[in-house]
Design a protein around this motif. Structure first.
Motif, short mmCIF file in Angstrom:
data_model
loop_
_atom_site.label_atom_id
_atom_site.label_comp_id
_atom_site.label_asym_id
_atom_site.label_seq_id
_atom_site.Cartn_x
_atom_site.Cartn_y
_atom_site.Cartn_z
N PRO A 1 4.41 -15.97 -7.74
CA PRO A 1 4.90 -15.24 -6.56
C PRO A 1 6.10 -15.89 -5.88
O PRO A 1 7.01 -15.19 -5.44
CB PRO A 1 3.68 -15.20 -5.65
CG PRO A 1 2.51 -15.31 -6.56
CD PRO A 1 2.96 -16.18 -7.68
N MET A 2 6.12 -17.22 -5.78
CA MET A 2 7.22 -17.86 -5.06
C MET A 2 8.54 -17.69 -5.82
O MET A 2 9.59 -17.50 -5.21
CB MET A 2 6.92 -19.35 -4.83
CG MET A 2 6.98 -20.21 -6.06
SD MET A 2 6.72 -21.98 -5.72
CE MET A 2 4.98 -22.00 -5.30
N VAL A 3 8.48 -17.74 -7.14
CA VAL A 3 9.68 -17.55 -7.94
C VAL A 3 10.13 -16.10 -7.88
O VAL A 3 11.32 -15.81 -7.69
CB VAL A 3 9.44 -17.98 -9.40
CG1 VAL A 3 10.69 -17.73 -10.25
CG2 VAL A 3 9.04 -19.45 -9.47
N ALA B 1 5.96 -32.97 -7.33
CA ALA B 1 5.79 -31.66 -7.96
C ALA B 1 6.61 -30.58 -7.28
O ALA B 1 6.18 -29.43 -7.14
CB ALA B 1 4.31 -31.27 -7.98
N ALA B 2 7.83 -30.95 -6.84
CA ALA B 2 8.72 -29.98 -6.20
C ALA B 2 10.13 -30.20 -6.72
O ALA B 2 10.55 -31.33 -6.97
CB ALA B 2 8.70 -30.12 -4.68
N GLY B 3 10.86 -29.10 -6.88
CA GLY B 3 12.27 -29.17 -7.22
C GLY B 3 13.11 -29.01 -5.97
O GLY B 3 12.79 -29.56 -4.91
N HIS B 4 14.17 -28.21 -6.07
CA HIS B 4 15.08 -28.03 -4.93
C HIS B 4 14.42 -27.24 -3.81
O HIS B 4 14.76 -27.45 -2.64
CB HIS B 4 16.33 -27.30 -5.43
CG HIS B 4 17.46 -27.30 -4.45
ND1 HIS B 4 18.04 -28.45 -3.97
CD2 HIS B 4 18.12 -26.27 -3.84
CE1 HIS B 4 19.03 -28.14 -3.13
NE2 HIS B 4 19.09 -26.84 -3.03
N SER C 1 6.87 -24.78 -11.95
CA SER C 1 6.79 -23.60 -11.08
C SER C 1 7.53 -22.39 -11.64
O SER C 1 7.55 -21.34 -11.01
CB SER C 1 7.39 -23.92 -9.70
OG SER C 1 6.74 -25.01 -9.12
N LEU C 2 8.11 -22.54 -12.83
CA LEU C 2 9.07 -21.54 -13.28
C LEU C 2 8.50 -20.30 -13.97
O LEU C 2 9.26 -19.49 -14.47
CB LEU C 2 10.11 -22.19 -14.20
CG LEU C 2 11.34 -22.71 -13.47
CD1 LEU C 2 12.27 -23.40 -14.45
CD2 LEU C 2 12.07 -21.57 -12.78
N ASP C 3 7.20 -20.15 -14.02
CA ASP C 3 6.62 -18.92 -14.55
C ASP C 3 7.19 -17.73 -13.78
O ASP C 3 7.08 -17.65 -12.55
CB ASP C 3 5.10 -18.97 -14.41
CG ASP C 3 4.40 -17.77 -15.02
OD1 ASP C 3 5.07 -16.75 -15.26
OD2 ASP C 3 3.19 -17.87 -15.25
#
Length: 273
Positions: free
Chosen positions: A173-175, A247-250, A167-169
């Protein structure tokens, strides 16, 4: 449009979003975020519940007021603010308390000091233990230097630890939104929370005495509240459940909102069964 208001609570004006009707569900955000991290949950839960999503003291649109010199806010003070908020909103039945990360740390104090206001507990990407020495030193280092660093540097340091690698791109949008929220946070509020978290007690001895329905949710790739540690918390709480979100981190509620929403809605529905 979101239904938001600002309400006098203790010595501050507290900003809160409220939606829906039914069982009251209190969504408590983590550090150093605000209530908007729960936007995807509010939209879904409001179809079944009365959702209450505040900005904690010093975050979002809620005042910090005098946090002392050096600034510090304890987990109990945050919990006391939330209890007073429920009174101010006229919530006259126990709530489902859902706390994310620091919101979970606050939750342990809510359980201990405001049990009469608690119907059920949801632990989201959080843990019960206090900090190890190295983690405590890092918190205090940030607290001591955040005013010179600025909140933007805090965002840069935290983002890689918050999300799953996939997800770190930076353009995702969420990042980008999370980075924006952290960067806009009052450095004094960051310092105050870090000092409060650094001195929080180990709540592990209290787990066996929790006697409300409890559900834990954790991202499978969470680096900060690892699934194995959350499993130990769940094992210590009578009849608690655990769902690991793939497929989720914190930031599981932000990264995988549909999966988290399903767990939350099914859990709340089970309380009426």
């Amino acid at each position: 449009m979101p239904n938001t208001q600002t309400i006098p609570v203790n010595d501050i004006a507290m900003h809160v979003r409220t939606e829906g009707a039914g069982i009251p569900v209190l969504l408590v955000h983590g550090f150093p975020l605000d209530h908007t991290m729960w936007d995807a949950q509010v939209e879904v839960l409001a179809e079944h519940c009365r959702v209450i999503a505040p900005d904690l003291r010093g975050y979002g649109a809620t005042e910090l007021a005098d946090a002392g010199d050096p600034p510090k806010i304890t987990m109990q003070q945050y919990a006391d603010d939330l209890a007073a908020l429920l009174d101010a909103l006229g919530v006259d039945e126990p709530v489902v308390y859902a706390g994310f990360s620091m919101g979970g740390y606050i939750g342990w104090q809510f359980v201990k000091n405001h049990r009469d206001k608690l119907r059920a507990l949801v632990l989201v990407d959080t843990r019960a233990s206090d900090d190890a020495d190295d983690a405590r030193k890092m918190r205090l280092k940030m607290a001591n230097h955040v005013q010179e660093w600025g909140a933007e540097k805090v965002a840069e340091a935290m983002i890689p630890k918050l999300f799953a690698e996939s997800s770190l791109d930076a353009l995702h949008p969420m990042v980008a939104r999370t980075r924006e929220v952290i960067s806009a946070t009052n450095p004094l509020a960051i310092a105050a929370a870090q000092r409060g978290m650094a001195e929080r007690p180990d709540s592990t001895p209290d787990l066996a005495g929790i006697n409300v329905p409890t559900m834990a949710i954790v991202g499978a790739e969470d680096q900060l509240s690892q699934p194995e540690e959350v499993q130990r918390v769940v094992n210590a709480i009578p009849n608690a459940g655990l769902v690991v979100i793939p497929a989720a981190g914190h930031m599981a509620p932000v990264e995988q909102p549909d999966a988290v929403n399903l767990v939350l809605t099914e859990f709340v529905k089970s309380l009426n069964a």
